[in-house]
Design a protein around this motif. Structure first.
Motif, PDB file in Angstrom:
ATOM      1  N   GLU A 187      36.965  17.083  28.548  1.00  0.00           N
ATOM      2  CA  GLU A 187      37.999  18.102  28.679  1.00  0.00           C
ATOM      3  C   GLU A 187      39.198  17.819  27.776  1.00  0.00           C
ATOM      4  O   GLU A 187      39.769  18.737  27.190  1.00  0.00           O
ATOM      5  N   ASN A 188      39.573  16.545  27.647  1.00  0.00           N
ATOM      6  CA  ASN A 188      40.734  16.225  26.814  1.00  0.00           C
ATOM      7  C   ASN A 188      40.495  16.597  25.344  1.00  0.00           C
ATOM      8  O   ASN A 188      41.427  16.982  24.640  1.00  0.00           O
ATOM      9  N   LEU A 189      39.242  16.555  24.882  1.00  0.00           N
ATOM     10  CA  LEU A 189      38.951  16.942  23.505  1.00  0.00           C
ATOM     11  C   LEU A 189      38.963  18.454  23.328  1.00  0.00           C
ATOM     12  O   LEU A 189      39.355  18.953  22.265  1.00  0.00           O
ATOM     13  N   VAL A 190      38.544  19.183  24.348  1.00  0.00           N
ATOM     14  CA  VAL A 190      38.627  20.647  24.299  1.00  0.00           C
ATOM     15  C   VAL A 190      40.100  21.065  24.277  1.00  0.00           C
ATOM     16  O   VAL A 190      40.512  21.902  23.462  1.00  0.00           O
ATOM     17  N   LYS A 191      40.883  20.457  25.145  1.00  0.00           N
ATOM     18  CA  LYS A 191      42.324  20.752  25.186  1.00  0.00           C
ATOM     19  C   LYS A 191      42.970  20.449  23.837  1.00  0.00           C
ATOM     20  O   LYS A 191      43.767  21.243  23.321  1.00  0.00           O
ATOM     21  N   ARG A 192      42.611  19.331  23.236  1.00  0.00           N
ATOM     22  CA  ARG A 192      43.147  18.929  21.936  1.00  0.00           C
ATOM     23  C   ARG A 192      42.751  19.932  20.862  1.00  0.00           C
ATOM     24  O   ARG A 192      43.571  20.314  20.018  1.00  0.00           O
ATOM     25  N   ALA A 193      41.490  20.385  20.880  1.00  0.00           N
ATOM     26  CA  ALA A 193      41.020  21.342  19.877  1.00  0.00           C
ATOM     27  C   ALA A 193      41.789  22.659  19.974  1.00  0.00           C
ATOM     28  O   ALA A 193      42.196  23.224  18.957  1.00  0.00           O
ATOM     29  N   VAL A 213      38.530  25.783  16.740  1.00  0.00           N
ATOM     30  CA  VAL A 213      38.157  25.028  17.945  1.00  0.00           C
ATOM     31  C   VAL A 213      36.760  24.443  17.785  1.00  0.00           C
ATOM     32  O   VAL A 213      36.529  23.259  18.039  1.00  0.00           O
ATOM     33  N   MET A 214      35.813  25.253  17.324  1.00  0.00           N
ATOM     34  CA  MET A 214      34.443  24.766  17.149  1.00  0.00           C
ATOM     35  C   MET A 214      34.367  23.690  16.070  1.00  0.00           C
ATOM     36  O   MET A 214      33.671  22.681  16.229  1.00  0.00           O
ATOM     37  N   SER A 215      35.075  23.862  14.995  1.00  0.00           N
ATOM     38  CA  SER A 215      35.075  22.879  13.916  1.00  0.00           C
ATOM     39  C   SER A 215      35.623  21.535  14.406  1.00  0.00           C
ATOM     40  O   SER A 215      35.057  20.477  14.131  1.00  0.00           O
ATOM     41  N   ILE A 216      36.715  21.586  15.147  1.00  0.00           N
ATOM     42  CA  ILE A 216      37.331  20.367  15.672  1.00  0.00           C
ATOM     43  C   ILE A 216      36.398  19.691  16.677  1.00  0.00           C
ATOM     44  O   ILE A 216      36.231  18.461  16.658  1.00  0.00           O
ATOM     45  N   LEU A 217      35.769  20.478  17.544  1.00  0.00           N
ATOM     46  CA  LEU A 217      34.868  19.899  18.540  1.00  0.00           C
ATOM     47  C   LEU A 217      33.619  19.300  17.882  1.00  0.00           C
ATOM     48  O   LEU A 217      33.124  18.263  18.327  1.00  0.00           O
ATOM     49  N   LYS A 218      33.124  19.923  16.828  1.00  0.00           N
ATOM     50  CA  LYS A 218      31.971  19.349  16.114  1.00  0.00           C
ATOM     51  C   LYS A 218      32.346  18.018  15.481  1.00  0.00           C
ATOM     52  O   LYS A 218      31.579  17.061  15.536  1.00  0.00           O
ATOM     53  N   ARG A 219      33.531  17.957  14.866  1.00  0.00           N
ATOM     54  CA  ARG A 219      33.989  16.692  14.273  1.00  0.00           C
ATOM     55  C   ARG A 219      34.216  15.629  15.334  1.00  0.00           C
ATOM     56  O   ARG A 219      34.139  14.438  15.045  1.00  0.00           O
TER      57      ARG A 219
END
Length: 139
Positions: free
Chosen positions: A102-108, A56-62
């Protein structure tokens, strides 16, 4: 990937990863342990949480999200019979940051669950019902 397990007495063991990091594992006093470390199944649950949180953190950083904290709570149910395997696990992510989408957190969270988290996918294939939820907080 490799690991070693060395008995430390009673119901205690030292688990060492191939990268050289060690964790003391122990049983409860009623099983001959001294309660000096997590139980083996707790390590499995902790591993799942760490694996998914890493994703989740890796995806959110990217995704260029300004995350200041990620806290993941896990709750598991186990079978009453031996072997007392996990039957259900719920992961709840609390992601804090500045102007998070929020949509990016949900996606991650979804990508971790469905594509990237090896531990989650492995447990799911073994029949464990794994569910996820999340909340987004402003920093």
């Amino acid at each position: 990937m490799k690991a070693t397990i060395d008995w430390t007495g009673d119901a205690g063991f030292k688990a060492t990863s191939g990268s050289g990091h060690a964790v003391q594992v122990d049983g409860p006093p009623d099983h001959g342990g001294k309660n000096q470390g997590p139980r083996p199944m707790e390590l499995v649950l902790m591993g799942l949480g760490a694996c998914s949180s890493f994703d989740v953190m890796s995806i959110l950083k990217r995704s260029r999200q300004d995350v200041t904290d990620c806290h993941t709570e896990l709750e598991a149910e186990r079978a009453d019979a031996v072997p007392s395997v996990f039957t259900a696990i719920h992961l709840h992510f609390v992601v804090t940051g500045h102007d998070l989408k929020e949509n990016l957190v949900k996606r991650a969270v979804s990508l971790s669950a469905e594509k990237y988290c090896s531990a989650s996918i492995m447990l799911g294939k073994a029949g464990v019902e794994i569910t996820h939820s999340y909340e987004v907080r402003a920093a």
